[in-house]
Write an enzyme that holds these catalytic residues in place. Sequence first.
Site, PDB file in Angstrom:
ATOM      1  N   SER A   1      -0.527  10.523   6.148  1.00  0.00           N
ATOM      2  CA  SER A   1       0.451  10.468   7.735  1.00  0.00           C
ATOM      3  C   SER A   1       1.760  10.786   7.316  1.00  0.00           C
ATOM      4  O   SER A   1       2.936  11.600   8.183  1.00  0.00           O
ATOM      5  CB  SER A   1       0.750   8.779   8.254  1.00  0.00           C
ATOM      6  OG  SER A   1      -0.294   8.229   8.785  1.00  0.00           O
TER       7      SER A   1
ATOM      8  N   THR B   1      -8.564   8.916   5.767  1.00  0.00           N
ATOM      9  CA  THR B   1      -8.795   7.304   4.733  1.00  0.00           C
ATOM     10  C   THR B   1      -9.920   7.170   4.259  1.00  0.00           C
ATOM     11  O   THR B   1      -9.733   6.847   2.689  1.00  0.00           O
ATOM     12  CB  THR B   1      -8.177   6.506   6.010  1.00  0.00           C
ATOM     13  OG1 THR B   1      -7.652   6.461   7.080  1.00  0.00           O
ATOM     14  CG2 THR B   1      -8.574   4.862   5.388  1.00  0.00           C
TER      15      THR B   1
ATOM     16  N   LYS C   1       3.496  -3.272  11.261  1.00  0.00           N
ATOM     17  CA  LYS C   1       2.370  -2.494  11.799  1.00  0.00           C
ATOM     18  C   LYS C   1       1.963  -3.536  13.638  1.00  0.00           C
ATOM     19  O   LYS C   1       3.892  -4.192  13.383  1.00  0.00           O
ATOM     20  CB  LYS C   1       1.454  -3.297  11.739  1.00  0.00           C
ATOM     21  CG  LYS C   1      -0.119  -3.382  11.536  1.00  0.00           C
ATOM     22  CD  LYS C   1       0.108  -2.431  10.737  1.00  0.00           C
ATOM     23  CE  LYS C   1      -1.937  -1.705  10.728  1.00  0.00           C
ATOM     24  NZ  LYS C   1      -2.799  -0.903   9.641  1.00  0.00           N
TER      25      LYS C   1
ATOM     26  N   GLY D   1      -2.651   5.058  14.170  1.00  0.00           N
ATOM     27  CA  GLY D   1      -3.673   4.920  14.507  1.00  0.00           C
ATOM     28  C   GLY D   1      -4.306   3.667  13.884  1.00  0.00           C
ATOM     29  O   GLY D   1      -3.700   3.226  11.789  1.00  0.00           O
ATOM     30  N   ASP D   2      -5.272   2.485  13.635  1.00  0.00           N
ATOM     31  CA  ASP D   2      -5.610   0.998  13.255  1.00  0.00           C
ATOM     32  C   ASP D   2      -7.060   1.486  14.413  1.00  0.00           C
ATOM     33  O   ASP D   2      -7.651   2.462  14.836  1.00  0.00           O
ATOM     34  CB  ASP D   2      -4.917  -0.033  13.015  1.00  0.00           C
ATOM     35  CG  ASP D   2      -5.435  -0.978  12.125  1.00  0.00           C
ATOM     36  OD1 ASP D   2      -4.517  -0.322  10.988  1.00  0.00           O
ATOM     37  OD2 ASP D   2      -6.114  -1.453  12.543  1.00  0.00           O
TER      38      ASP D   2
ATOM     39  N   ASN E   1     -13.549   5.094  12.840  1.00  0.00           N
ATOM     40  CA  ASN E   1     -13.025   6.572  11.793  1.00  0.00           C
ATOM     41  C   ASN E   1     -13.042   6.423  10.454  1.00  0.00           C
ATOM     42  O   ASN E   1     -13.307   7.060   9.929  1.00  0.00           O
ATOM     43  CB  ASN E   1     -11.189   6.365  12.419  1.00  0.00           C
ATOM     44  CG  ASN E   1     -10.127   7.941  11.313  1.00  0.00           C
ATOM     45  OD1 ASN E   1      -9.713   7.198  10.220  1.00  0.00           O
ATOM     46  ND2 ASN E   1      -9.905   8.030  11.952  1.00  0.00           N
TER      47      ASN E   1
ATOM     48  N   LYS F   1       0.641  -1.244  -0.337  1.00  0.00           N
ATOM     49  CA  LYS F   1       0.075   0.235   0.390  1.00  0.00           C
ATOM     50  C   LYS F   1       0.379   1.423  -0.016  1.00  0.00           C
ATOM     51  O   LYS F   1       1.080   2.346  -0.372  1.00  0.00           O
ATOM     52  CB  LYS F   1      -0.969   0.044   1.767  1.00  0.00           C
ATOM     53  CG  LYS F   1      -2.371   0.794   1.284  1.00  0.00           C
ATOM     54  CD  LYS F   1      -2.324   1.760   2.770  1.00  0.00           C
ATOM     55  CE  LYS F   1      -3.313   0.071   3.322  1.00  0.00           C
ATOM     56  NZ  LYS F   1      -3.845   0.518   4.388  1.00  0.00           N
TER      57      LYS F   1
END
Length: 434
Positions: A367, A192, A109, A148-149, A224, A97
């Site tokens: 980001s 996103t 991650k 974030g996630d 989100n 990505k």
Amino acid sequence: MDEIFFQAVFEVLDSLEPILRSDKIYEEMGILERLVVPDREFKFKVTRLDDTNKVRVNTGYRVQFNNSLGPYKGGLRFHPSVNTSILKFLGFEQIFKNSLTGLMMGGAKGGSDFDPKGKSNAEVLKFCRAYMMELHKYIGARVDIPAGDIGVGAREIGYLFGEYKKITSRYDGIITGKPYMFGGSLLRPEATGYGVVYFADELLRFENKEPLKDKVCCVSGSGNVAIYTIEKPQSFGAIVVSCSDSKGTIYDSRGLDVNLLKEIKFNKRTSLEEYIKTHTSAIYTKVEDYPSGAHEVWTISCYAAFPCATQNELNVNDAKNLIENGCQMVVEGANMPSTSEAIEQFLKEKITFAPAKVANAGGVAVSNFEMTQNASLQRWDMDKVDETLRTTMRQICKRVYLTSKDYGVDGNYVDGANIATFKRVAEAMIAEGI
Ligand code: NDP
Ligand code: 2IT
């Protein structure tokens, strides 16, 4: 145990057959063997006292997958389901990505099996401080930059960054998605979701299909990514009628009230069931009442579907339901929300299908803009961030669309994305030697 990681790996490998067969350099340089193993994985203990002063222990992780194209970059997930396989799947996807954005970022991650849901601010703060006490050893503005996630939003990022500053006395851009007042980028919360919708709009244009205007759209999730995927189509004249959480689905045929959703999910942090208290004509279906083997949200008739909750939330039955009900396009906001069988179904039936690694790259792209702003101690205004995001999504769309044509798989953007991004990562890995 590694099932979900293998799902992500096999999807990429399946697409690469034609280029691996025609160009032996990838085999000679061991690119696949090198790509499927993370550079390093950190697993650590996180201890805190809960609100009743009881000792609690969680596991923390950071998986640094590949930094051939730039520093490790990728989010943190706080959810009870988090384990090494999930983080490896997410980190692996993140390499590709991030490469598709054309920006300088590797893939990583991390996260924890800590569940922020239902916890007080004080307890979330204690957890974040304990987590950063270990994580800070492995990250840095030119080393690895988390974000974030699921379960990690502006509150958690603020606490994590605050603790990093306390430990190190440094004001480095070591994490993105920060609150605006201390170094966050405008539009990062929205990025996103807005990017997903920009991508959908571009792809419809490339394919000469009818635009989103006046079309009905379905979204899953209500976090989100989902909320801003629900908000943006309004500016394209589309109407989003559904969303969901882990407990149920809302269907509002008049179009969802985004401000109410923000109040329920961002401020009150409660169940979607609240929605029907004020919007009495909307329908709420509990998870236990979903159709057998399928999900309520994908039984609703729509032009475009945007899965924005979590991995494997859209199965082959859901895919069949969507197609039967006239869905023309599926654009993934979450990471790997469609199962392999669902994707096969979409491709077989010539439904326009945009995989996560192209469609949700807007978040990590902004980001990167945040990292750029932090490094120069400058701020970009809203228009600059929005325009640059839009341009980035257009370029990704063009690259993937043209690659699918060049490789004779027109309209297959899974293959288009995987081929385009693999070549970029692999070339860097070849150039740097082993
Ligand atoms: P959030 O924590 O903000 O929201 C997650 C949402 O999904 C919540 O509404 C949650 O419901 C819902 N959910 C979780 N599991 C299920 C389920 N089984 N069925 C229905 N709903 C479910 O996370 P994000 O919005 O940040 O992330 C969503 C997805 O987008 C993830 O796949 C993530 O990896 C991906 N993503 C996130 C980015 C980011 O910057 N945040 C960027 C790119 C992708 P509940 O509230 O009940 O838990
Ligand atoms: O999956 C993702 O792209 C994210 N969770 C965001 C990553 C980031 O570094 O902004």
